[in-house]
Scaffold this motif. Sequence first.
Motif, mmCIF file in Angstrom:
data_model
loop_
_atom_site.group_PDB
_atom_site.id
_atom_site.type_symbol
_atom_site.label_atom_id
_atom_site.label_comp_id
_atom_site.label_asym_id
_atom_site.label_seq_id
_atom_site.Cartn_x
_atom_site.Cartn_y
_atom_site.Cartn_z
ATOM 1 N N GLY A 237 -36.621 -25.057 19.584
ATOM 2 C CA GLY A 237 -37.334 -23.855 19.194
ATOM 3 C C GLY A 237 -36.611 -23.164 18.060
ATOM 4 N N CYS A 238 -36.946 -21.914 17.868
ATOM 5 C CA CYS A 238 -36.291 -21.067 16.883
ATOM 6 C C CYS A 238 -35.156 -20.355 17.620
ATOM 7 N N MET A 239 -33.949 -20.908 17.491
ATOM 8 C CA MET A 239 -32.812 -20.418 18.269
ATOM 9 C C MET A 239 -32.264 -19.111 17.697
ATOM 10 N N LYS A 240 -31.864 -18.241 18.614
ATOM 11 C CA LYS A 240 -31.301 -16.948 18.225
ATOM 12 C C LYS A 240 -30.232 -16.552 19.235
ATOM 13 N N SER A 241 -29.518 -15.498 18.918
ATOM 14 C CA SER A 241 -28.541 -14.923 19.825
ATOM 15 C C SER A 241 -28.505 -13.425 19.542
ATOM 16 N N GLY A 242 -29.369 -12.694 20.193
ATOM 17 C CA GLY A 242 -29.470 -11.262 19.942
ATOM 18 C C GLY A 242 -28.593 -10.442 20.860
ATOM 19 N N PRO A 243 -28.516 -9.147 20.586
ATOM 20 C CA PRO A 243 -27.681 -8.259 21.399
ATOM 21 C C PRO A 243 -28.238 -8.087 22.811
ATOM 22 N N VAL A 244 -27.327 -7.929 23.753
ATOM 23 C CA VAL A 244 -27.703 -7.621 25.134
ATOM 24 C C VAL A 244 -27.847 -6.100 25.191
ATOM 25 N N LEU A 245 -29.059 -5.629 25.438
ATOM 26 C CA LEU A 245 -29.328 -4.187 25.407
ATOM 27 C C LEU A 245 -29.062 -3.578 26.776
ATOM 28 N N SER A 246 -28.118 -2.647 26.795
ATOM 29 C CA SER A 246 -27.674 -2.064 28.058
ATOM 30 C C SER A 246 -28.134 -0.625 28.255
ATOM 31 N N GLU A 247 -28.895 -0.098 27.304
ATOM 32 C CA GLU A 247 -29.350 1.293 27.383
ATOM 33 C C GLU A 247 -30.741 1.358 28.014
ATOM 34 N N LYS A 248 -30.812 2.018 29.157
ATOM 35 C CA LYS A 248 -32.101 2.149 29.838
ATOM 36 C C LYS A 248 -33.126 2.814 28.929
ATOM 37 N N GLY A 249 -34.360 2.355 29.040
ATOM 38 C CA GLY A 249 -35.450 2.953 28.275
ATOM 39 C C GLY A 249 -35.744 2.275 26.952
ATOM 40 N N VAL A 250 -34.837 1.426 26.457
ATOM 41 C CA VAL A 250 -35.112 0.734 25.198
ATOM 42 C C VAL A 250 -35.859 -0.557 25.491
ATOM 43 N N ARG A 251 -36.632 -0.999 24.512
ATOM 44 C CA ARG A 251 -37.365 -2.253 24.666
ATOM 45 C C ARG A 251 -36.365 -3.401 24.821
ATOM 46 N N TYR A 252 -36.652 -4.323 25.692
ATOM 47 C CA TYR A 252 -35.822 -5.483 26.003
ATOM 48 C C TYR A 252 -34.523 -5.105 26.729
ATOM 49 N N TYR A 253 -34.517 -3.956 27.386
ATOM 50 C CA TYR A 253 -33.373 -3.546 28.200
ATOM 51 C C TYR A 253 -33.065 -4.632 29.224
ATOM 52 N N GLU A 254 -31.794 -4.967 29.356
ATOM 53 C CA GLU A 254 -31.358 -5.994 30.304
ATOM 54 C C GLU A 254 -30.631 -5.323 31.471
ATOM 55 N N PRO A 255 -31.306 -5.190 32.631
ATOM 56 C CA PRO A 255 -30.664 -4.557 33.780
ATOM 57 C C PRO A 255 -29.361 -5.242 34.210
ATOM 58 N N GLU A 256 -29.233 -6.526 33.947
ATOM 59 C CA GLU A 256 -28.025 -7.251 34.331
ATOM 60 C C GLU A 256 -27.069 -7.426 33.149
ATOM 61 N N HIS A 257 -27.047 -6.447 32.273
ATOM 62 C CA HIS A 257 -26.232 -6.505 31.061
ATOM 63 C C HIS A 257 -24.755 -6.724 31.356
ATOM 64 N N TRP A 258 -24.272 -6.242 32.470
ATOM 65 C CA TRP A 258 -22.855 -6.362 32.823
ATOM 66 C C TRP A 258 -22.416 -7.815 32.973
ATOM 67 N N LYS A 259 -23.364 -8.720 33.253
ATOM 68 C CA LYS A 259 -23.024 -10.136 33.406
ATOM 69 C C LYS A 259 -22.646 -10.790 32.077
ATOM 70 N N PHE A 260 -22.988 -10.143 30.990
ATOM 71 C CA PHE A 260 -22.751 -10.722 29.669
ATOM 72 C C PHE A 260 -21.486 -10.173 29.014
ATOM 73 N N GLY A 261 -20.662 -9.491 29.785
ATOM 74 C CA GLY A 261 -19.381 -9.013 29.268
ATOM 75 C C GLY A 261 -19.441 -7.581 28.773
ATOM 76 N N GLU A 262 -18.627 -7.298 27.788
ATOM 77 C CA GLU A 262 -18.468 -5.944 27.273
ATOM 78 C C GLU A 262 -19.709 -5.466 26.526
ATOM 79 N N PRO A 263 -19.941 -4.152 26.508
ATOM 80 C CA PRO A 263 -21.062 -3.613 25.718
ATOM 81 C C PRO A 263 -20.968 -4.094 24.271
ATOM 82 N N GLY A 264 -22.124 -4.423 23.709
ATOM 83 C CA GLY A 264 -22.171 -4.923 22.341
ATOM 84 C C GLY A 264 -22.160 -6.441 22.247
ATOM 85 N N ASN A 265 -21.956 -7.119 23.369
ATOM 86 C CA ASN A 265 -21.980 -8.580 23.344
ATOM 87 C C ASN A 265 -23.384 -9.090 23.063
ATOM 88 N N LYS A 266 -23.456 -10.371 22.714
ATOM 89 C CA LYS A 266 -24.738 -11.016 22.443
ATOM 90 C C LYS A 266 -25.052 -12.021 23.539
#
Length: 156
Positions: free
Chosen positions: A62-91
């Motif tokens: 496919g069209c491969m990407k690696s975008g930011p893990v969004l940890s802020e509630k209320g934003v589009r594409y918010y990831e409730p399990e953001h903590w599993k991806f490491g420190e804030p700002g990780n991809k």
Amino acid sequence: MKIDHVEGYLALSGKTKTYFATAVSLWDADFYVKVDDDVHVNIATLGQILSKQAWKPRVYMGCMKSGPVLSEKGVRYYEPEHWKFGEPGNKYFRHATGQLYAISKDLATYISINKHVLHKYINEDVSLGSWFLGLDVEHIDDRRLCCGTPPDCEWK
């Protein structure tokens, strides 16, 4: 194809899992493709792209990407399990964008067999990519499968 699933954005990971498990049980194919309903596909071109990979056993394309893990509630594409991806700002790990991707028969079969234990993240494209982590899978970044927003998706 009609599948038994819950419709809605928060249920897309489950729908994707059900789709691949159902498709591989119904049809014998080299590849199984997921395409959003607002994407126009040139079937002949897609067939040519896939046919060049048909001899490979475990392909995720496919069209491969690696975008930011969004940890802020209320934003589009918010990831409730953001903590599993490491420190804030990780991809996220590399994965195909959700508009269009293809997986080989071996990978669709893997999903079907393991559907009850595969974790679902909030974003279905992230979920699919996560199911292949740790497996011997060839990730193919084919930019011809990239699709932004209409009308870009319509002419590709």
